[in-house]
Design an enzyme around this catalytic site. Structure first.
Site, PDB file in Angstrom:
ATOM      1  N   MET A 147       0.947  -1.144  -0.169  1.00  0.00           N
ATOM      2  CA  MET A 147       0.063  -0.031   0.119  1.00  0.00           C
ATOM      3  C   MET A 147       0.953   1.197  -0.043  1.00  0.00           C
ATOM      4  SD  MET A 147      -2.631   1.146   2.969  1.00  0.00           S
ATOM      5  CE  MET A 147      -1.607   1.780   4.140  1.00  0.00           C
ATOM      6  N   ASN A 148       0.429   2.189  -0.886  1.00  0.00           N
ATOM      7  CA  ASN A 148       1.106   3.656  -0.689  1.00  0.00           C
ATOM      8  C   ASN A 148       0.053   4.528  -0.447  1.00  0.00           C
ATOM      9  OD1 ASN A 148       1.709   2.606  -3.519  1.00  0.00           O
ATOM     10  ND2 ASN A 148       1.824   4.875  -3.890  1.00  0.00           N
ATOM     11  N   ASP A 149      -0.019   5.642  -1.191  1.00  0.00           N
ATOM     12  CA  ASP A 149      -0.825   6.843  -0.832  1.00  0.00           C
ATOM     13  C   ASP A 149      -2.558   6.667  -0.737  1.00  0.00           C
ATOM     14  OD1 ASP A 149       1.406   7.749  -2.124  1.00  0.00           O
ATOM     15  OD2 ASP A 149       0.500   8.458  -3.830  1.00  0.00           O
ATOM     16  N   PHE A 163      -3.734   5.296 -10.554  1.00  0.00           N
ATOM     17  CA  PHE A 163      -2.760   6.170  -9.799  1.00  0.00           C
ATOM     18  C   PHE A 163      -3.925   6.940  -8.909  1.00  0.00           C
ATOM     19  CE2 PHE A 163       1.655   6.246 -11.560  1.00  0.00           C
ATOM     20  CZ  PHE A 163       1.826   5.091 -11.400  1.00  0.00           C
ATOM     21  N   ARG A 213      -0.528  14.231 -13.080  1.00  0.00           N
ATOM     22  CA  ARG A 213      -1.248  13.163 -12.075  1.00  0.00           C
ATOM     23  C   ARG A 213      -1.740  13.856 -10.711  1.00  0.00           C
ATOM     24  NH1 ARG A 213       4.174  11.673 -12.346  1.00  0.00           N
ATOM     25  NH2 ARG A 213       5.188  11.714 -10.333  1.00  0.00           N
ATOM     26  N   GLU A 246       3.960  15.875  -6.271  1.00  0.00           N
ATOM     27  CA  GLU A 246       2.995  14.998  -6.332  1.00  0.00           C
ATOM     28  C   GLU A 246       1.840  15.251  -5.415  1.00  0.00           C
ATOM     29  OE1 GLU A 246       5.121  10.995  -5.449  1.00  0.00           O
ATOM     30  OE2 GLU A 246       4.747  10.633  -7.629  1.00  0.00           O
ATOM     31  N   TRP A 252       9.726   6.693  -0.240  1.00  0.00           N
ATOM     32  CA  TRP A 252       9.935   5.628  -1.174  1.00  0.00           C
ATOM     33  C   TRP A 252      11.442   5.245  -1.146  1.00  0.00           C
ATOM     34  CZ3 TRP A 252       6.704   3.225  -4.214  1.00  0.00           C
ATOM     35  CH2 TRP A 252       5.342   3.612  -4.273  1.00  0.00           C
TER      36      TRP A 252
END
Lengths: 588, 588
Positions: free
Chosen positions: B71-73, B129, B229, B282, B377
């Site tokens: 899992m990330n964001d 994303f 993005r 980001e 990251w």
């Protein structure tokens, strides 16, 4: 000065001896009462202890360190036409910050340093905080011919100098005085700091920078603030005036002033708060830098860059320096965008200041070369050195260069370090497979420079590919080995510096690991590393990424390894030079 | 979509099953060929191993973690009137980043989470994303009534949902469909990423957020960029339109767009590059925050704050978030000064996103509550967890508050964490002398919250005075004890977080020490700390300084110590609460 009655101070000389002239012009000397009580007992108590091997090995061989006592910011950096001067914030009475004098050293080359007597002392006007020295070549200040010294006064001044700095300095004074009559000389502009007041003083040197005498009209700038300091003064050729940058520290502003005579200053403009707020802004430095590879031959493109040191509250903790790229028109600094840069990706590079009047080489007006304090206020008072604390960075030349994306980036390189290279060590490494390493012993007690250029490819398997340069020792029967590493992660294209494997010093703020993203799209990784006792400087990608760190191994690092970890490393160049010691002669 | 011939995609459902309508309206499902090959073998190979004690203890009890996978964001954070949704960047096929889906969980309170099926999958249009979810309550998009499902088409869609998410989801769909006809619902706006293209997609949910169907007109924004993005969309009440913030990542710009229907977007303005450049911008997040204690009752002063996440190239290494304080007029964000702030003083708080449509309490429009990814990251793919990687921060409410110097500062506090407090542990400490300590055992496998308010005075002697809160274990016969410390240095008024004394994980980028300057002039130090397995959150001075760090002890930390080091510590409050587990029921 109110307590002096009818006396006016014309000069405050080294080691707490103040020189005064009475209103009738008689010169006399006095010693502030607090000088002797300023010597902390703790340091004296340590003096007789035997020095462990590790402690002795922390004294750098080519980085400037004070002979004893505590040193912080560089001050008054100038090439006077004959020698480089390095003044520095200095407590000669102990190894903790405080009782700030201007220490002094001179050098022909910024590496071989000769200690000089303290140049500016604590006085009744306060501690001698940071500032600049300029060469008032044409006596625009009028300070030099204005000195109406009768024969007796000159003799008194000479005697005062002799009392402080020895007969040599007094003779030099007499000689210089004779040769200098009617000419200009070196002028210091610096901050006098008292508990509730910081004001700017101007002082002139009767002896080519050995000592400075405060101008009777001091302070030249006083805004009734206790947070107003660190004037950086330079000659601004385009507008034909002296320009001063200094900070309103707690207001996080850089204020610019202009002057024709160094004595009367007109407020030009303010800059900030900008970028990182931190707690205090300190030690501003405004400098014009060439843009490498742009412009016509002989007339390079330039930008003005404003450096602002921050303490505490820099993002990596404690002390750090941000900079802005823009233009300076003689009145105002205008950044060309809203970006900030960080001078260093580690945290031991603070209060940088550039040299005034650098000798011209290929750069019109002289190269932009700076020194910075190689430490951090978070731990500078606790470092495990003995009898001294504080080192300067190597002299570093700055330029701007566009990266592959078109961004202007600061690039830094050690200035003329090549001069110190001895014969390179025999060291061969052409290609390292996924788990291979190459090793060479390092000479004891010498600074070494490593230059490595490699091409990196991910090895087989999913483990991250890394290239590691490690400074190691094998340890002892009772203590495992240590290592200090600089490395590159291939997948993320990031550089690291890791001092956490060293066991000579730990403290909650002594961060172990630092890192930075390398510029995108580079085929080769180029690393230049200087290890010099307790100092490490890393220059990556021709100086685009620079990291500076104090390093304290429990035992000397006597081996160098290049390692491939899950990577294929093609070594285009790997050279290791011992560097000729420049500080050994006058350091224990 | 060219390869689809006459078919048009109307929706892409979970786990790689795409729903299409032909140009005649027939609905069909397909499974992209690459789905099964996307499962790395390495994770499967680890599945059968016994889990060491330390690894099991890394699973937080109150922080959200995925059941398995990577899992990330956080994405699509919204309170839909009944539940909180948390979507998240998710690789269900392995414990490394990649194959990005939208994972999904729901909660009544942001602590008790219920796993839901994957909501948006990898499709032929690319990976799913980051992005947002809004409640299109009045069907401004027209997406909901526009669905011209004949009986057979509805049955096909229901079957497709059942195939992915089980019969329960299909039944819910059928029920919701019946109740929802003619009304609006949840709409996701997110990025589809392919190797050379990033475009913005809009998708509507036929089943209250369980799954989303891409709009046939997608992409809604395409600038022929591979670096474009992370749309954050919210309803801007003053200008009565949807506003989107997204990044041109490598150009370091935040672009703002406006829309009346979520489908057609007008470019409003750009912001940046600003502050730190980093490598990519980001996950922008624009939010209106109240200024605590300012304005009239019922109408607080506010500022708009723009958060920009940076990776890599944040100053502490890798991933980090900067923010700017200013105004947003519906068209343009205008910072009120040239300062930037950093969201966190450590390095494990990234890609924060605020909840849309938070229930109103005392804050008009609802509190500004965010989740962030509690990782970086630089090492997220190597963390020593087993079967899963990635955690979210606790939900945090944000405000602005003026500090003693008049600066607007971001303050953060865990949102309604008090609800989870069990009876406090018996722990008494009123006063600690220069080298004294107070100790209490900590319960196993529970998150704990510590609140400590102290007054600190330097102890006798010149050693620096420090106050330390230490999480410790005693070690084993073969392994010395470990400690994790948070502390304050009195002389420099700085706070530290030191995880370097833990031995469960090391890596060159896994920085050990972090620090921040505390606001000046504070009489008391107020610390609130939550330790939850492999996560540590530190809130100092009522949330003015916040640090977030992954922590990996080799053995569980089962003791808490308060220590005075060369300091006199007057303890006004010291309370320790075990926190009721909210994630244990559905996590191994």
């Amino acid at each position: 000065m109110a307590c002096l009655g009818r006396r006016q101070a014309i000069g405050l000389l080294s080691s707490g001896v103040a020189a005064f002239v009475t209103t009738r012009g008689t010169l006399m000397a006095s010693t502030p009462a607090n000088t002797s009580s300023a010597r902390p007992g703790a340091d004296a108590a340590q003096a007789g202890r035997p020095r462990p091997v590790a402690l002795a090995s922390y004294r750098p061989a080519i980085h400037f360190t004070p002979p004893h006592g505590f040193m912080n910011d560089p001050n008054g950096l100038i090439w006077d036409g004959k020698v480089f001067h390095l003044y520095y914030q200095y407590n000669p009475h102990g190894t903790h910050a405080g009782y700030v004098h201007w220490g002094h050293a001179t050098s022909p080359d910024l590496y071989n340093w000769h200690d000089q007597p303290v140049a500016i002392s604590v006085s009744e006007a306060g501690q001698a905080f940071s500032g600049s020295v300029v060469l008032d070549r044409h006596n625009r200040s009028g300070l030099f011919p204005q000195l109406p010294l009768a024969h007796q006064e000159a003799a008194d001044l000479k005697a005062a100098i002799a009392a402080i700095s020895g007969p040599g300095a007094a003779s030099a004074f007499a000689q210089n005085k004779a040769s200098q009559d009617g000419e200009g000389g070196l002028v210091a502009i610096y901050t006098r700091s008292r508990p509730h007041s910081q004001t700017q003083f101007v002082a002139w040197s009767p002896n080519q920078g050995t000592t400075y005498l405060d101008w009777p009209g001091d302070p030249v700038l006083d805004i009734a603030s206790d947070s107003y300091r660190d004037p950086k003064v330079f000659w601004h050729e385009a507008s034909q005036k002296w320009v001063m940058a200094l900070v309103q520290a707690r207001a996080r502003k850089v204020s610019f002033y202009g002057s024709a005579d160094l004595l009367h200053w007109r407020h030009l403009s303010d800059f900030g708060p900008a970028g990182l707020r931190g707690v205090d802004y300190e030690c501003p430095c405004l400098v014009e830098l060439p843009v490498a590879g742009e412009g016509t031959p002989g007339e390079s493109q330039t930008r003005w860059v404003l450096f602002v040191s921050i303490n505490p509250g820099a993002p990596l903790g404690g002390s750090g320096t941000q900079y802005f790229v823009g233009d300076f028109d003689g009145e105002r600094f205008t950044p060309e965008n809203t970006l900030l840069g960080l001078l260093d990706f580690a945290k031991d590079c603070y209060a940088m200041q550039t040299y005034n009047d650098m000798p011209s080489n290929d750069v019109p007006g002289g190269a932009a070369v700076y020194l910075a304090w190689l430490s951090n206020w978070q731990y500078c008072n606790e470092l495990p050195t003995q009898g001294w604390r504080g080192a300067m960075t190597l002299p570093r030349e700055m330029r701007l260069r566009r990266d592959g994306e078109g961004w202007l980036r600061l690039v830094q390189q050690p200035w003329q370090l090549e001069r110190l290279r001895e014969a390179p060590l025999p060291f061969r490494a052409h290609r390292l497979g996924p788990m291979e390493r190459a090793h060479t012993p390092l000479p004891a007690n010498l600074a070494v420079e490593i230059e490595v250029t490699v091409r990196l490819e991910q090895g087989p398997g999913s483990q991250p590919g890394r290239f590691v340069i490690a400074f190691v020792n094998r340890g002892t029967a009772t203590m495992p080995g240590e290592e200090l590493t600089v490395g590159v992660d291939l997948q993320t294209n990031q550089l690291w510096l890791d001092r956490s494997g060293l066991r000579g010093y730990s403290q909650p703020f002594f961060t172990g690991q630092f890192s930075e993203a390398l510029p995108a799209g580079l085929e080769r990784v180029e690393l230049r590393i200087i290890l010099d006792a307790s100092t490490l400087e890393v220059y990556a990608q021709r100086g685009m990424c620079v990291g500076t760190a104090l390093v304290f191994p429990a035992n000397p690092l006597n081996g160098l390894e290049l390692r491939a970890e899950n990577a294929q490393v093609t070594v285009h160049e790997a050279r290791v030079w011992p560097l000729r010691p420049t500080m050994a002669a006058n350091r224990g």
